[in-house]
Design an enzyme around this catalytic site. Sequence first.
Site, PDB file in Angstrom:
ATOM      1  N   ASP A 162       0.818  -1.213   0.000  1.00  0.00           N
ATOM      2  CA  ASP A 162       0.000   0.000   0.000  1.00  0.00           C
ATOM      3  C   ASP A 162       0.850   1.262   0.000  1.00  0.00           C
ATOM      4  O   ASP A 162       2.058   1.221   0.243  1.00  0.00           O
ATOM      5  CB  ASP A 162      -0.928   0.005   1.228  1.00  0.00           C
ATOM      6  N   ASN A 192      -6.737  -2.016  14.657  1.00  0.00           N
ATOM      7  CA  ASN A 192      -8.148  -2.361  14.457  1.00  0.00           C
ATOM      8  C   ASN A 192      -8.311  -3.636  13.622  1.00  0.00           C
ATOM      9  O   ASN A 192      -9.385  -3.910  13.108  1.00  0.00           O
ATOM     10  CB  ASN A 192      -8.892  -1.199  13.797  1.00  0.00           C
ATOM     11  N   HIS A 237      -6.661  -4.321  10.781  1.00  0.00           N
ATOM     12  CA  HIS A 237      -6.455  -4.197   9.333  1.00  0.00           C
ATOM     13  C   HIS A 237      -5.151  -4.870   8.902  1.00  0.00           C
ATOM     14  O   HIS A 237      -4.211  -5.021   9.695  1.00  0.00           O
ATOM     15  CB  HIS A 237      -6.538  -2.736   8.864  1.00  0.00           C
ATOM     16  N   GLU A 259      -9.385  -1.670   5.834  1.00  0.00           N
ATOM     17  CA  GLU A 259     -10.004  -1.279   7.095  1.00  0.00           C
ATOM     18  C   GLU A 259     -11.313  -2.028   7.318  1.00  0.00           C
ATOM     19  O   GLU A 259     -12.017  -2.356   6.358  1.00  0.00           O
ATOM     20  CB  GLU A 259     -10.316   0.229   7.056  1.00  0.00           C
TER      21      GLU A 259
HETATM   22  C1  GLP Z   1      -0.186   0.408   8.657  1.00  0.00           C
HETATM   23  C2  GLP Z   1       0.074  -0.203   7.266  1.00  0.00           C
HETATM   24  C3  GLP Z   1       0.199  -1.677   7.387  1.00  0.00           C
HETATM   25  C4  GLP Z   1       0.998  -1.956   8.645  1.00  0.00           C
HETATM   26  C5  GLP Z   1       0.105  -1.737   9.822  1.00  0.00           C
HETATM   27  C6  GLP Z   1       0.783  -1.846  11.171  1.00  0.00           C
HETATM   28  O1  GLP Z   1      -1.139   1.391   8.652  1.00  0.00           O
HETATM   29  N1  GLP Z   1      -0.870   0.098   6.251  1.00  0.00           N
HETATM   30  O2  GLP Z   1       0.795  -2.225   6.206  1.00  0.00           O
HETATM   31  O3  GLP Z   1       1.442  -3.277   8.635  1.00  0.00           O
HETATM   32  O4  GLP Z   1      -0.580  -0.510   9.666  1.00  0.00           O
HETATM   33  O5  GLP Z   1       1.668  -0.791  11.381  1.00  0.00           O
HETATM   34  P1  GLP Z   1       2.739  -0.772  12.570  1.00  0.00           P
HETATM   35  O6  GLP Z   1       3.690  -1.870  12.284  1.00  0.00           O
HETATM   36  O7  GLP Z   1       3.368   0.580  12.506  1.00  0.00           O
HETATM   37  O8  GLP Z   1       1.983  -1.007  13.824  1.00  0.00           O
END
Ligand code: GLP
Length: 263
Positions: free
Chosen positions: A85, A154, A156, A161
């Site tokens: 993404d 959450n 995702h 989402e």
């Molecule tokens: C983000 C990204 C994801 C990521 C997740 C966890 O928003 N879109 O690809 O894996 O949320 O992020 P973090 O590792 O900073 O907790």
Amino acid sequence: MSQEPPCSSASSGFELIELNDPLAVAEHVAALLLNERRRRPELPLGLATGRTMEPIYQALARQLGQLPFAEGERLRERWLSFNLDDYVGLAAGDPRSFRAAMIERLVLPLGLDPERVRLPDGAAPDPDAEASRYGRELEAAGGVGLQVLGLGLNGHVGFNEPPCEAHVQCRCVSLSASTRAANAPAFGGNPEAVPARAITLGLAEILAARSILLVVTGAAKAGVLRWILQGPPTPELPASWLHRHPRVMVVADRAALGRGDNG
Ligand code: GLP
């Protein structure tokens, strides 16, 4: 390299690897990624961004640097990865984009050709068309071999989402208030400064990967991880759709598994 063998068990069809802390997780996952590039070089890796991934890319650079020169060069030359993404609406080259993060954390430390580290173009004039194009590009590359996923607070994965169905494909999405708040540190701490939209691979492309690695660290994720490990799949927790996949490994530290004594 790790002193003790990881503790491994099956949980609701997932293979669960429990390690002490984020650094042990990073070393383990980096080794799995290098193995995947050796074993299945014809298929791209699926990569993620986020804080969970940062020590993994550091470990990957270190482990790649320790390989015999010729083997390291072969892995570099044959590298191909597709990220999940990126934000919509940041200018090309914006240091807060996931593209910039991947250049800084993966392309430069590993010495990769940036053309072989693919991401959707969040600065494209027509983000919907760009999402379709990126999905087709991945399909033309054969789909993902090993998909690495972080986990949102959450539930995702990528930027899928809740609520989110299992069949959705690469597309443009709106980000939830909680995700914008979680990602605000990269935007001066202001959730309003976090772009409201993103392009993300869907659950369809994620579940089409040959194998999946869900990486979860830190006590803040313990609650959501417990729900996901228990199942059943529900649109309210997009990562729970991973139960539909036959080869999912969850690599987590003790804190994320609620063991509680490692912060
Ligand atoms: C983000 C990204 C994801 C990521 C997740 C966890 O928003 N879109 O690809 O894996 O949320 O992020 P973090 O590792 O900073 O907790």
